[in-house]
Write an enzyme that holds these catalytic residues in place. Structure first.
Site, mmCIF file in Angstrom:
data_model
loop_
_atom_site.group_PDB
_atom_site.id
_atom_site.type_symbol
_atom_site.label_atom_id
_atom_site.label_comp_id
_atom_site.label_asym_id
_atom_site.label_seq_id
_atom_site.Cartn_x
_atom_site.Cartn_y
_atom_site.Cartn_z
ATOM 1 N N GLU A 10 -31.875 56.880 10.325
ATOM 2 C CA GLU A 10 -32.256 57.394 11.635
ATOM 3 C C GLU A 10 -33.661 56.959 12.021
ATOM 4 O O GLU A 10 -33.917 56.586 13.170
ATOM 5 C CB GLU A 10 -32.157 58.925 11.657
ATOM 6 N N ARG A 67 -34.251 54.573 15.302
ATOM 7 C CA ARG A 67 -34.929 55.242 16.418
ATOM 8 C C ARG A 67 -36.404 54.857 16.503
ATOM 9 O O ARG A 67 -36.893 54.474 17.573
ATOM 10 C CB ARG A 67 -34.811 56.764 16.280
ATOM 11 N N ASP A 90 -19.069 52.228 10.686
ATOM 12 C CA ASP A 90 -19.058 51.488 11.943
ATOM 13 C C ASP A 90 -20.252 50.567 12.178
ATOM 14 O O ASP A 90 -20.106 49.377 12.432
ATOM 15 C CB ASP A 90 -18.910 52.455 13.117
ATOM 16 N N GLU A 150 -21.705 56.450 23.728
ATOM 17 C CA GLU A 150 -20.816 55.358 23.348
ATOM 18 C C GLU A 150 -19.866 54.927 24.461
ATOM 19 O O GLU A 150 -19.628 53.736 24.668
ATOM 20 C CB GLU A 150 -20.026 55.735 22.083
#
Length: 646
Positions: free
Chosen positions: A268, A272, A401, A536
């Protein structure tokens, strides 16, 4: 943006750092007599030790004078007739010269030491006369000075590198007045989200828009490191919100500190923070963003200190101690986490000339290439100690993914020279496509299972927003592989995006769903009916618009934007909702940082012209932070040599 780790860990609040000052009773104004006596004893012992050490000093006549500069020590020429060393007309006395000078030097040193000791003694006496408040204030001042010096040391400029050809960093006027009006509405939504965060949660990671206060999650270690500020910077810049961008930059310059005792998610923080800072640097050219990105990357490097080089999921920014999520298959690392570092780390090596970042992620790739792949895919769990797979759960959905996403994007980012990454992507996606249903007739066959994670094979009709993303984002660049999937992907996208535009009472798709006859997506379970401002589906609309310029994608995007503005907007910002099927939804009271970084950015780009961040020049990381294509001579960066500019 992918969030594979859904199970929170309990965080510990770290007690504030002690100033190293003893506690004093409030009724005392000065130090106790015993404390004075002890301090004087210590000072006396120190002075005695220093005077005693003086007599063990080496004979200076046998050594080069220590007040000479480095160039004086390395003089090559000696005039044997004079017994002196000379250099450029400068005379430096060598051994055997005037002994009187050496005695004067020793006497000067004695006087200096004696004066220093007397001054130290006087300072100690003065300290003993001060109150505890004055002593504490002085200690705090000295600590602040040391901290500032360390910050200056960490802020040293990085070596200049040739910047890639940056195209389309601003602008994007769509031309059509109706589309321009929609673009302006998205900009207004961004302004509301940002202003609310600034007013109620400035410096916190995220905002609770109903409670109107800051919100923290354990992925940031419960520390206040301004995740929303860093995540939103490039969106502010792209939208031309210059004052807000400058305000965010000033906060980062003055307050963003990574030397905190906090355990953070490597994945993360990378996508980010490092991704956000790198994007802000490339868009604006402001050096502070590049420096901060490198400082943070250095804090993440200890996570790779494992027997295999596969990084831990979590790392303490201060101690460098790493660990994995307890629920992840007996302490394994997660494919979608350690496999989603490549883009940012390659750019770090590009900007610094230091190959360490590139080598870390390439080591991960090389290790994976040597391993067996059940069902043609990589299992989602890998033990960083043993180098063995955990559970043989494979998926191009959650937990896997963004690894496959980054394989494709590594190829794109390398100006299509990283053929190794493209081959790995093609092999995996071709194997997965073999499991897809027949989509003849323009829709889903009633008896078929639409692409599902391999864990369920044909037993489940489930899909998630995360899974849709990996299935839809490649459409803009899928040509060029060993097999052309582009037409098939366009058809898949049309079916799914249309079904999402129909689903739910709020026109907002649920977190996970299945197809229950026809084309409408239906949530599978009660606890999956929520919508947390995810991007998404909007991202899919944007890629499909860029790929086809079919107006239906802008129409669907506008309907989604209106639904967010109607059902997610509150006076203190934007909030996720708990049930998209309820006409009167309840809120989860969290304005996610990715709402500003991704959802609103993709909506704005959807209603902008294609010359804003053109996809031939930019590749978006999994948090929607645009990074430029690197025109490398080769697919790799070797030995710290910087890639050539275009």
């Amino acid at each position: 943006m992918t969030t594979p780790a859904l199970l929170p860990l309990s965080g510990r609040r770290i007690p504030p750092l002690s100033l190293g000052v003893p506690s004093f009773p409030h009724h005392r104004a000065t130090l106790r007599l015993s404390e004075k006596f002890i301090l004087l004893l210590i000072l006396s012992a120190f002075i005695t030790l220093c005077f005693g050490a003086f007599f063990f000093l080496p004979d200076s006549s046998k050594h080069v004078r220590f007040d000479l500069g480095l160039e004086d020590v390395l003089i090559p020429h000696v005039d044997s007739d004079k017994g002196d060393k000379s250099h450029g007309g400068r005379i430096i006395h060598g051994e055997g010269h005037d002994e009187h000078r050496h005695r004067e030097e020793e006497e000067r040193l004695r006087k200096k030491i004696r004066a220093d000791h007397e001054r130290a003694l006087e300072e100690a006496k003065e300290k003993l006369k001060k109150s505890r408040e004055e002593i504490r204030a002085e200690i705090q001042t000295e600590k602040s000075q040391v901290a500032n010096q360390l910050k200056k040391k960490d802020s040293k400029p990085l070596p200049p590198v040739p910047v890639p050809n940056l195209v389309g960093v601003s602008g994007g006027d769509p031309g059509d007045p109706d589309v321009r009006e929609k673009q302006a509405k998205i900009k207004e939504m961004m302004k509301h989200a940002w202003d609310s965060y600034r007013q109620y949660a400035w410096g916190h990671n995220e905002l609770k828009p109903l409670a109107k206060k800051g919100h923290s999650t354990n992925i940031f270690g419960n520390s206040q490191v301004g995740a929303t500020i860093v995540d939103a910077l490039d969106t502010l810049y792209i939208m031309g919100l210059w004052d807000d961008f400058r305000e965010g930059k000033e906060w980062i310059e003055k307050n963003l500190d990574f030397s905190v005792n906090a355990e953070v998610s490597v994945f993360e923080v990378n996508i980010r923070f490092i991704g956000g800072l790198l994007a802000a640097y490339y868009l604006s050219g402001q050096e502070v963003f590049k420096v901060k990105a490198v400082q943070l990357a250095e804090k993440l490097l200890p996570a790779f200190n494992t027997p295999t080089g596969i990084p831990w999921a979590m790392v303490n920014l201060k101690s460098g101690v790493g660990r994995n999520w307890g629920w992840a298959s007996a302490g394994s690392s997660i494919l979608a986490e350690f496999g989603t570092l490549h883009m940012e780390f390659v750019h770090l090596s590009y900007l610094t000339g230091d190959p360490v970042y590139y080598n870390k992620v390439m080591h991960i790739r090389k290790l994976l290439q040597k391993m067996d792949r059940p069902n043609g895919l990589y299992p989602n769990y890998l033990n960083p100690r043993t180098g063995r797979w955990g559970q043989h759960h494979t998926s191009v959905g959650g937990l896997g993914d963004s690894f496959y996403e980054y394989l494709l994007k590594a190829w794109l980012m390398s100006d299509r020279k990283d053929t190794e990454a493209r081959k790995m992507y093609d092999n995996a996606i071709e194997r997965d496509l073999a499991s897809l249903p027949s989509l003849g007739g323009g829709g889903l066959q009633p008896q078929s299972s639409y692409p599902a994670p391999w864990a369920y094979i044909s037993l489940s009709l489930s899909l998630s927003h995360i899974y849709i993303y990996i299935k839809n984002q490649p459409t803009f660049s899928i040509e060029g592989g060993k097999k052309d999937f582009s037409g098939y992907f366009v058809h898949i996208n049309t079916v799914i995006t249309f079904s999402l535009s129909l689903s739910a009472a709020l026109k907002l798709g649920p977190e996970a769903f299945k197809f229950e006859g026809g084309l409408e997506a239906v949530a599978m379970r009660q606890n999956e009916k929520y919508y947390i401002l995810r991007p998404e589906v909007i991202e899919t609309y944007w890629y499909m618009w860029r790929f086809t310029h079919d107006p239906k994608y802008r129409q669907w995007g506008w309907e989604a934007a209106q639904a967010m503005d109607k059902h997610c907007r509150v006076s203190g910002g934007f909030s996720g909702v708990k049930d998209v099927y309820s006409p009167n939804p309840t809120y989860d009271d969290v304005q996610q940082s990715f709402f500003l970084a991704e959802t609103l950015k993709y909506l704005y780009l959807l209603f902008s012209s294609d010359d804003l961040l053109p996809l031939d020049n930019w590749v978006f990381n999994t948090e929607a932070h645009p990074l430029p294509v690197l025109p490398l001579k080769n697919a790799t960066i070797h030995g710290g040599n910087r890639p050539a500019s275009r």
